[in-house]
Design an enzyme around this catalytic site. Sequence first.
Site, PDB file in Angstrom:
ATOM      1  N   HIS A 157      -9.665 -45.080 -77.197  1.00  0.00           N
ATOM      2  CA  HIS A 157     -10.361 -44.152 -76.300  1.00  0.00           C
ATOM      3  C   HIS A 157     -11.385 -43.278 -77.030  1.00  0.00           C
ATOM      4  CE1 HIS A 157      -7.289 -45.562 -73.728  1.00  0.00           C
ATOM      5  NE2 HIS A 157      -6.368 -44.656 -73.962  1.00  0.00           N
ATOM      6  N   HIS A 206      -9.065 -47.874 -70.477  1.00  0.00           N
ATOM      7  CA  HIS A 206      -9.275 -47.221 -69.176  1.00  0.00           C
ATOM      8  C   HIS A 206     -10.199 -46.008 -69.274  1.00  0.00           C
ATOM      9  CE1 HIS A 206      -5.982 -44.473 -70.333  1.00  0.00           C
ATOM     10  NE2 HIS A 206      -6.394 -43.676 -69.372  1.00  0.00           N
TER      11      HIS A 206
HETATM   12  C1  BG6 Z   1      -2.948 -44.023 -72.808  1.00  0.00           C
HETATM   13  C2  BG6 Z   1      -2.016 -43.596 -73.908  1.00  0.00           C
HETATM   14  O1  BG6 Z   1      -3.788 -45.054 -73.248  1.00  0.00           O
HETATM   15  O2  BG6 Z   1      -3.743 -42.919 -72.406  1.00  0.00           O
HETATM   16  C3  BG6 Z   1      -1.145 -42.435 -73.463  1.00  0.00           C
HETATM   17  O3  BG6 Z   1      -1.212 -44.686 -74.301  1.00  0.00           O
HETATM   18  C4  BG6 Z   1      -1.998 -41.315 -72.927  1.00  0.00           C
HETATM   19  O4  BG6 Z   1      -0.327 -41.968 -74.534  1.00  0.00           O
HETATM   20  C5  BG6 Z   1      -2.990 -41.833 -71.891  1.00  0.00           C
HETATM   21  O5  BG6 Z   1      -1.130 -40.348 -72.352  1.00  0.00           O
HETATM   22  C6  BG6 Z   1      -3.977 -40.750 -71.475  1.00  0.00           C
HETATM   23  O6  BG6 Z   1      -4.728 -41.214 -70.398  1.00  0.00           O
HETATM   24  P1  BG6 Z   1      -5.342 -40.186 -69.350  1.00  0.00           P
HETATM   25  O7  BG6 Z   1      -6.154 -41.061 -68.444  1.00  0.00           O
HETATM   26  O8  BG6 Z   1      -4.187 -39.520 -68.668  1.00  0.00           O
HETATM   27  O9  BG6 Z   1      -6.162 -39.218 -70.133  1.00  0.00           O
END
Ligand code: BG6
Length: 492
Positions: free
Chosen positions: A242, A180
């Site tokens: 990420h 994402h």
């Molecule tokens: C997720 C992780 O992929 O991304 C989580 O599994 C994390 O642990 C999250 O909190 C963070 O996403 P964002 O969009 O809130 O930065």
Amino acid sequence: MTSRIIVVDPFDYVVFGGTGDLARRKLLPALYHRELDGQLPEVARIIGVSRRESSHEAYRADVKAALEKYLRPDEILPRVLETFLSRIHYVAADATSEEGWANLAALLKEGEDRVRAFYLATGPDLFGPICEHIGRHGLITDKTRVVVEKPLGKDLKSARATNDSVGRIFKEEQIYRIDHYLGKETVQNLMALRFGNALFEPLWNSAHIDHVQITVAESIGVEGRGDYYDTSGAMRDMVQNHILQLLCLVAMEAPTSLDADAVRGEKLKVLKSLKPLTGAAAEACTVRGQYRAGASTTGAVPGYIDEITNKESRTETFVAIKAEVENWRWAGVPFYLRTGKRLAARQSEIVVRFKPVPHSIFDEGAGSLAANELVIRLQPDEGVKLQLMIKDPGPGGMRLTRVPLDMSFASAFNVRSPDAYERLLLDVIRGNATLFMRRDEVEQAWKWVDPIRQAWDESRDPPKAYTSGTWGPSAAIALIERDGRTWHEDAA
Ligand code: BG6
């Protein structure tokens, strides 16, 4: 400033795990937002699937409750909500038996010509069984896609097994692996900034860049999913996907176009150029930490160990890494990566620190010359900031001062920044896989991560403790400071 809304083709979105947390918290609110913007076609259905016996009506009530929980009250407009709920359907089906599949097949038959997307918002152990049922029941049309979420494996071996189980049924071009972070506005902006401007690209190399920092800091802890997290840790949860994706977008060569394979091919080359960190190198170039009790923005908080079952856990909730991309463009430029839970602030950013000017023409009274810095803020306040030296305004001789050219997207464009899932969910319908990971990328990332994890497993040292509400263990500060550099602090 208005955004361009193009209605997508008619679709059926089938969400396995339709009653689960991801669907309720992210997927359904994201699709609702697209409804609000008028982007969903008249003919489109969202079909929730899970094991639990339920009805269309009961599921609609459940979806309504989720929207009310996760959206702002002023975003819920009765007419839009009514239209959205009329698209919602429910089928009870079991991934591990035949139960319910004939009902799903019958429902889908009514929309045979539409784009059909299967979203597997379930644990990865169910990916294989679900795909097999989809194949066996003849549910794959020419316009069918499957969407899978992380965790895509816990190491290279299990990632290959997961990819194989989906790949037995679907062709690679039908598989959309979501990260994402790639759907976040600023991440896409990184490509706009690099390849839509003539200004940066000539300087984007080791001749002009001193180093790069990528920080994804969270102030939250493991939030009730501690026992899952304990099998994962920050390396698998954040770095393998990420953070490495962000690194790829910073470091990749210009793709020939935004075509999915052109972009993903360039990202893969970066992953292949990462200097392997094995054994002693892994110990020297990484720091892992685990949070202890402390304070967060909301008050006193417990330590990680108090939030999970395994009181002996050595799982890391923080990682800092000095990585290197071994190619012509980046030779000798460190990429400092850092992520953790229960840190001092929720702050995610990419910092590109340029080299200092080669010679100063100013005398001592002018003050010191700070290096230029480009800061790309992912969250919370998305935007871009470029730090420049200028003359301190006014009389009194030549004194220099550092000023930011600072653009916050929210205030500059006065538009709501869409959630990453809004973009990605509709990209699946559009058949645009540019912002999704290809199989080889995922596996290459594991190839780099596995030896680091192995070195940690073999090490006698546990992760270093850090107090909640700080920036992690002091060793992470030492990691960068021993190179004569410092972590970026959000100074104006
Ligand atoms: C997720 C992780 O992929 O991304 C989580 O599994 C994390 O642990 C999250 O909190 C963070 O996403 P964002 O969009 O809130 O930065």
